[in-house]
Design a protein around this motif. Structure first.
Motif, short mmCIF file in Angstrom:
data_model
loop_
_atom_site.label_atom_id
_atom_site.label_comp_id
_atom_site.label_asym_id
_atom_site.label_seq_id
_atom_site.Cartn_x
_atom_site.Cartn_y
_atom_site.Cartn_z
N ASP A 82 -8.02 -23.46 15.73
CA ASP A 82 -9.44 -23.38 15.19
C ASP A 82 -9.53 -24.65 14.26
N HIS A 83 -8.64 -25.37 13.82
CA HIS A 83 -9.04 -26.57 13.08
C HIS A 83 -9.62 -27.50 13.99
N THR A 84 -10.28 -28.56 13.29
CA THR A 84 -10.92 -29.71 13.83
C THR A 84 -10.03 -30.43 14.79
N LEU A 85 -8.73 -30.58 14.23
CA LEU A 85 -7.78 -31.42 14.80
C LEU A 85 -6.94 -30.48 15.84
N GLY A 86 -7.16 -29.32 15.95
CA GLY A 86 -6.63 -28.56 16.88
C GLY A 86 -6.32 -29.20 18.32
N ARG A 87 -7.55 -29.46 18.99
CA ARG A 87 -7.51 -29.95 20.22
C ARG A 87 -6.39 -31.32 20.53
N ARG A 88 -6.78 -32.01 19.46
CA ARG A 88 -6.09 -33.35 19.47
C ARG A 88 -4.46 -33.17 19.37
N ILE A 89 -4.05 -32.15 18.57
CA ILE A 89 -2.82 -31.86 18.42
C ILE A 89 -2.32 -31.10 19.69
N ASN A 90 -2.95 -30.32 20.19
CA ASN A 90 -2.57 -29.70 21.72
C ASN A 90 -2.43 -30.68 22.65
N THR A 91 -3.40 -31.74 22.66
CA THR A 91 -3.09 -32.74 23.51
C THR A 91 -1.81 -33.37 23.55
N ILE A 92 -1.56 -33.91 22.28
CA ILE A 92 -0.26 -34.59 21.68
C ILE A 92 1.03 -33.88 22.17
N LEU A 93 0.79 -32.54 21.84
CA LEU A 93 2.04 -31.78 22.16
C LEU A 93 2.33 -31.59 23.82
N PHE A 94 1.20 -31.52 24.59
CA PHE A 94 1.17 -31.39 26.07
C PHE A 94 1.97 -32.82 26.66
N HIS A 95 1.49 -33.68 26.27
CA HIS A 95 1.96 -35.04 26.90
C HIS A 95 3.17 -35.59 26.10
N ARG A 96 3.37 -35.33 25.08
CA ARG A 96 4.43 -35.78 24.13
C ARG A 96 4.98 -37.27 24.67
N SER A 97 4.08 -38.04 24.21
CA SER A 97 4.23 -39.60 24.65
C SER A 97 5.21 -40.37 23.59
N THR A 98 5.25 -41.64 23.79
CA THR A 98 6.30 -42.21 22.90
C THR A 98 5.91 -42.08 21.30
N GLY A 99 4.47 -42.18 21.13
CA GLY A 99 4.14 -42.28 19.68
C GLY A 99 3.73 -40.77 19.10
N ALA A 100 4.03 -39.66 19.96
CA ALA A 100 3.75 -38.40 19.66
C ALA A 100 4.11 -37.89 18.20
N PHE A 101 5.39 -38.24 17.80
CA PHE A 101 5.94 -37.73 16.53
C PHE A 101 5.19 -38.27 15.55
N GLU A 102 4.91 -39.48 15.49
CA GLU A 102 3.97 -40.23 14.49
C GLU A 102 2.59 -39.95 14.38
N GLU A 103 2.07 -39.35 15.64
CA GLU A 103 0.78 -39.07 15.60
C GLU A 103 0.69 -37.44 15.06
N LEU A 104 1.67 -36.61 15.38
CA LEU A 104 1.80 -35.31 14.55
C LEU A 104 1.72 -35.32 13.24
N VAL A 105 2.46 -36.42 12.81
CA VAL A 105 2.76 -36.43 11.15
C VAL A 105 1.21 -36.53 10.75
N SER A 106 0.90 -37.70 11.31
CA SER A 106 -0.54 -38.04 10.97
C SER A 106 -1.62 -36.81 10.77
N CYS A 107 -1.62 -35.94 11.71
CA CYS A 107 -2.51 -35.12 11.93
C CYS A 107 -2.22 -33.91 10.99
N LEU A 108 -1.07 -33.64 10.83
CA LEU A 108 -0.36 -32.51 9.53
C LEU A 108 -0.81 -33.02 8.37
N GLU A 109 -0.69 -34.38 8.11
CA GLU A 109 -1.03 -34.82 6.76
C GLU A 109 -2.32 -34.76 6.47
N SER A 110 -3.24 -34.87 7.46
CA SER A 110 -4.73 -34.72 7.17
C SER A 110 -5.15 -33.24 7.06
N ILE A 111 -4.37 -32.49 7.76
CA ILE A 111 -4.76 -30.84 7.66
C ILE A 111 -4.20 -30.51 6.18
#
Length: 247
Positions: free
Chosen positions: A50-79
């Motif tokens: 239910d967080h504003t970044l929730g949908r973005r995190i879900n997309t990152i986790l689904f695709h797990r692209s090359t930069g997924a790790f750094e993107e997830l860290v960035s999202c968690l830091e914002s949260i």
């Protein structure tokens, strides 16, 4: 069980020691990052949908692209910096007070009303005892600042205090501002029907109080000769806790 905040901090702390997968060569080297992202996915499913970044995190986790790790860290830091969301998930509730009612919210736990001559032998020590307990106090010596319109500040203090400790002594009698403060508090107490005035008799008798302020004499008072300041501060703290519980 760890709180939401503790779990979030743990994920961010672990991320500091993990080398991003795009900087590694073998699958074995990538295992810590993969395990971390799995744990983030569990955390997401438990808390972040239910967080504003929730949908973005879900997309990152689904695709797990090359930069997924750094993107997830960035999202968690914002949260982590989203105090309202963190407080909500930790079970800390906030109350939004309408602007028209903000003026009614107490600014001080207690106002100490007293004669200046009683500062040295009682009031100063009482202030220190209350202050040690974290009580928010309107005390003229500490609350009035250079350049303040002191009459306005004192009258505002009488309106913004949850309680009033009234140190009543012979020095208190017939002083313009001590009696003005007492009158303000009596009017508030009579108007609201809620306990406000906590009298302390200082070197006077109940009979003297009855003669001078009969309306205050009906209130249960304590005698400064029977309690030290630390004991009085604790008695006040009990009154404050009862009020907070009732609210």
């Amino acid at each position: 069980m760890a709180t939401f905040e503790e779990q979030l901090d743990s994920l961010l702390e672990r991320a500091k020691s993990i080398v991003p997968p795009n900087k590694l060569k073998t699958a074995a080297e990538k295992q810590p990052a993969d395990k971390w992202m799995n744990d983030v996915e569990i955390f997401y499913n438990n808390y972040l949908k239910d967080h504003t970044l929730g949908r973005r995190i879900n997309t990152i986790l689904f695709h797990r692209s090359t930069g997924a790790f750094e993107e997830l860290v960035s999202c968690l830091e914002s949260i982590r910096e989203d105090d309202a969301f963190v407080n909500e998930k930790n079970g800390v509730s906030t109350v939004n007070i309408p602007k028209y009612r903000a003026k009614d919210v107490p600014e001080y736990d207690v106002f100490i009303s007293h004669a200046s001559k009683d500062k040295a032998d009682l009031v100063e020590e009482l202030y220190q005892s209350l202050n040690k307990l974290g009580v928010v106090i309107f005390y003229d010596k500490e609350s009035l600042e250079w350049g303040d319109h002191w009459k306005d500040r004192i009258l505002n203090g009488t309106k913004k205090a949850e309680f009033a400790i009234i140190v009543i002594s012979e020095n208190f009698f017939d002083r313009e501002w001590t009696e003005r403060e007492l009158s303000e508090f009596l009017n508030r107490q009579n108007r609201n029907g809620q306990k406000l005035i906590l009298p302390i008799l200082h070197n006077i008798t109940v009979s003297q109080l009855q003669e001078k302020y009969p309306s205050v004499a009906d209130l249960q008072a304590i005698d400064s000769s029977k309690y030290n300041c630390d004991q009085i501060a604790l008695l006040f703290a009990r009154q404050l806790i009862k009020r907070l519980k009732s609210d």
